[in-house]
Design an enzyme around this catalytic site. Sequence first.
Site, short mmCIF file in Angstrom:
data_model
loop_
_atom_site.label_atom_id
_atom_site.label_comp_id
_atom_site.label_asym_id
_atom_site.label_seq_id
_atom_site.Cartn_x
_atom_site.Cartn_y
_atom_site.Cartn_z
N GLU A 18 -0.50 -9.38 -0.90
CA GLU A 18 -1.66 -9.48 -0.69
C GLU A 18 -2.78 -9.49 -2.03
O GLU A 18 -3.72 -10.31 -2.23
CB GLU A 18 -2.49 -8.59 0.23
CG GLU A 18 -1.91 -8.89 1.77
CD GLU A 18 -2.39 -7.76 2.83
OE1 GLU A 18 -2.05 -6.47 2.14
OE2 GLU A 18 -3.12 -8.04 3.73
N ALA B 279 0.66 -1.30 -0.01
CA ALA B 279 0.20 -0.01 -0.15
C ALA B 279 0.74 1.25 -0.19
O ALA B 279 2.28 1.01 0.33
CB ALA B 279 -0.78 -0.05 1.34
N GLY C 54 0.77 -5.10 0.93
CA GLY C 54 -0.28 -5.19 -0.14
C GLY C 54 -0.10 -5.90 -1.46
O GLY C 54 -0.85 -6.32 -2.05
N1 T1G Z 1 4.60 3.51 -0.08
C1 T1G Z 1 5.17 4.67 -0.28
N2 T1G Z 1 6.27 5.05 -0.58
C2 T1G Z 1 7.03 3.83 -0.56
C3 T1G Z 1 6.77 2.56 -0.20
C4 T1G Z 1 5.54 2.38 0.09
N3 T1G Z 1 4.85 1.18 0.48
N4 T1G Z 1 8.05 1.72 -0.51
C5 T1G Z 1 9.10 2.55 -0.91
N5 T1G Z 1 8.52 3.80 -1.13
C6 T1G Z 1 9.28 4.75 -1.66
C7 T1G Z 1 10.47 4.98 -0.49
O1 T1G Z 1 9.92 6.21 0.37
C8 T1G Z 1 11.38 5.89 -1.43
O2 T1G Z 1 10.78 7.01 -1.75
C9 T1G Z 1 11.10 5.16 -2.82
O3 T1G Z 1 9.86 4.36 -2.79
C10 T1G Z 1 12.16 3.93 -3.12
O4 T1G Z 1 12.11 3.24 -1.96
C11 T1G Z 1 -2.27 -2.96 2.75
C12 T1G Z 1 -1.05 -1.81 4.69
C13 T1G Z 1 10.46 -2.06 -1.92
C14 T1G Z 1 12.22 -2.97 -0.47
O5 T1G Z 1 6.78 -1.92 4.09
O6 T1G Z 1 10.68 -2.04 1.86
O7 T1G Z 1 1.10 -2.72 2.19
O8 T1G Z 1 12.86 8.41 -1.13
O9 T1G Z 1 14.64 3.59 -1.14
O10 T1G Z 1 15.86 0.50 -1.36
O11 T1G Z 1 -1.66 -4.77 4.30
O12 T1G Z 1 11.11 0.41 -0.55
O13 T1G Z 1 12.70 8.01 -3.46
O14 T1G Z 1 11.04 9.67 -2.56
O15 T1G Z 1 13.31 1.89 -0.10
O16 T1G Z 1 14.91 -0.15 -3.71
C15 T1G Z 1 4.16 -2.62 3.24
C16 T1G Z 1 8.28 -0.84 1.82
C17 T1G Z 1 3.26 -1.42 3.24
C18 T1G Z 1 7.61 -2.12 2.10
C19 T1G Z 1 12.65 -1.21 -2.31
N6 T1G Z 1 5.19 -2.52 2.35
N7 T1G Z 1 9.29 -0.74 1.12
O17 T1G Z 1 13.95 -0.70 -1.49
O18 T1G Z 1 14.01 1.49 -2.43
S1 T1G Z 1 2.06 -1.26 4.24
C20 T1G Z 1 6.54 -2.11 3.05
C21 T1G Z 1 10.39 -1.27 1.17
C22 T1G Z 1 1.04 -2.28 3.40
C23 T1G Z 1 -1.26 -3.75 3.48
C24 T1G Z 1 -0.21 -2.87 4.19
C25 T1G Z 1 11.58 -0.65 0.11
C26 T1G Z 1 11.62 -1.71 -1.14
P1 T1G Z 1 11.92 8.32 -2.06
P2 T1G Z 1 13.63 2.64 -1.32
P3 T1G Z 1 14.71 0.39 -2.55
#
Ligand code: T1G
Length: 692
Positions: free
Chosen positions: A105, A63, A102
């Site tokens: 999911e 998400a 998500g």
């Molecule tokens: N939402 C919004 N922005 C995100 C994002 C996310 N989920 N994931 C990454 N970004 C942005 C990040 O801030 C950065 O922005 C850019 O993307 C590159 O990320 C419904 C509720 C996927 C392993 O916890 O672990 O789903 O600094 O530098 O090193 O049940 O991003 O460029 O402006 O980290 O290649 C669950 C979070 C969400 C995964 C990639 N998902 N992301 O790593 O790049 S909650 C997560 C990561 C959810 C559901 C629930 C990593 C990555 P900017 P990055 P990276």
Amino acid sequence: MSPVRSDITEAGVAILTIANPPVNALGAAVRGGLLEQLTQAQANPAVTAIVIAAEGKVFVAGADISEFGKPITPPSLPDVLTAIERSPKPVVAAINGMALGGGLELALACHARIVPPGAKLGLPEIKLGIIPGAGGTQRLPRLIGAAPAFAMMASGEPVTADKALANGLADEVVDSDLLAAASAHALRLAEAGAWRLSGTAEGKVDEADRAAFEIAAADAIKKAPRMPNVKALALSVRTGLDKGLTEGLATERAAFLNLVKDPTSKALRHLFFAEREAARVPGIGKEVKARPVGKAAVIGAGTMGGGIAMCFAQAGIPVTIIEVKEEALAAGLARIRANYETSVKRGSLSQAAMDRHLGFVTGAVGMEAAADADIIVEAAFEDMGVKAEIFGALDRIAKPGAILATNTSYLDVNAIADTTSRPQDVVGLHFFSPANVMRLLEIVRGAKTAPDVLVTSLDLARKIGKLPVVVGVCYGFVGNRILAKRSQAAERILLAGALPHEVDAAVTDFGFRMGPFAMLDLAGLDIGWRSRKVTGVKAPVGDGLCEQGYFGQKTGRGFYRYPDGARKGERDPDTEALITRLSEERGIVRRSFSNEEIIARLMYPMVNEGAKILEEGIAARSSDIDVVWVNGYNWPNFTGGPMHWAEGVGLSRIVEALETFAAETGDESLQPAPLLRRLAEGSGSFADKDAA
Ligand code: T1G
């Protein structure tokens, strides 16, 4: 333009491709586009089956975390996923890389999942203080079993493609054309006219699996008493097992929406973005390119030098570790080998990986061996004379354009730079011990440090798995400067009436793994004693212990005593007698302190120092200070770091308390910093200041 496009193949497969860089987060536009394209494909007689794919190196990262806390724009993710799961035509996920949160999911609501060999599939929501909120706690247990599913969600760690294939999460692992394989799989399902629905997998719950789940849940809850989401995760899985998918989904969604509002989740989401923000240096744009780093050198094969060399080796960067004498070099190389052997014994490193890492490490005597290095990190004795001598020599030896870095913890990087003819190439790289383990790296920007040296340092930090924060030059930079304020306050409260175990108990109850006195005993009291001799700061109790040769664990006595080399200290009546005597000598009438007061007296001066650091421009933003203290000193991440935590306490309350502390102690440095006072009076926040 919609971030989801649809292409229909000749075989009648509608391929819905998500294109929402950088990580295909499931923001409102993606959810709406998916539902729209899915509905059209379902109604299109030319379409037999459907594939959901994505562009880039990540399938879907989850998400859109930046949407949390804001009103949800329909369709919600659960609504989109229900439409997928109930589709009259089979839907197959072509997972081109990482499917997280998500994103997984979404794939779970599909009727099959096809992955390449390097795929990673995970539900990391627990790390953000929430739980999966779009069916993960219901569909994953039905696919791979409740116990394995709970373990995966409670750890938040992704599984590899092989593991996913083995446990049923993935239907196929293909290293050929992913889309073709997914399309063929979808057509086969259409041909068969039947496909699996998680909702229909109610079946009889396997009692052994159920029992294993309950054991895992109880253990996870016990290990994370401060994390409300772990209990919620267990309840969601349990409800689904006991009352079926519909009730399970409802319980999960309600818990998710509730947790998004919880301060713990807000703190963890703050840190998620703070870590990424820290890598941005105001005033340095993307046009500044990093210098190439093909070869490194480390001066000093002590504990820090060896750990730093390991960082390079683990990143596949050849590194020469240099000492002045053969025996010191041999000892350093032996320490590196021993560190890796310990990891192999523990099972956290394979023998092959150890051999690979060691293959990148070369030992040498004499700094001439650093002549061809692109970056040289000095990790020698914390003494300005020693560092000046080394940098003077490096200035003569190092090739033009080589980056000359110092690992100093406190000393003036500008003064070190000025011992060379190339101050623009000098930077501080302050690693935290053990250097090969601790993620934090303070990149100390000297007055003359060139922009591309900073960019190279940030790039290198990422390559060696470090979390970089750019800081300015002052005594102790950000982390140790703030630590000094906590140490000073901790000494003070001992003289005022508290005892070491009481202070440590309050700090561990706050969430730290160790209290300040146990930490000092572990690190060695002599280190601070030596530093105080330079700065002239007095620490009556610490100095008193050191004068008796009690340096902590390594001498068997310090703030605590360690009988027979014990790792866990016990109260030392002699230390407590010393403390009482010192109080009496100062005419202090000792009194008791509550945990709450201990925390206020130790942490508020830290926040105040953080405000001064911001005023002086030593840190670019308050969230950088949070990143430093969470990742370098184990500040409990579920409070977001000292500056984020302070906002929850209330800046006005902190200002008032600091004024009292300053008056009581006569220590003017405890007067509220102007920035802190201004924010408190204007009901502003550090976050507002960062945003500005
Ligand atoms: N939402 C919004 N922005 C995100 C994002 C996310 N989920 N994931 C990454 N970004 C942005 C990040 O801030 C950065 O922005 C850019 O993307 C590159 O990320 C419904 C509720 C996927 C392993 O916890 O672990 O789903 O600094 O530098 O090193 O049940 O991003 O460029 O402006 O980290 O290649 C669950 C979070 C969400 C995964 C990639 N998902 N992301 O790593 O790049 S909650 C997560 C990561 C959810 C559901 C629930 C990593 C990555 P900017 P990055 P990276």
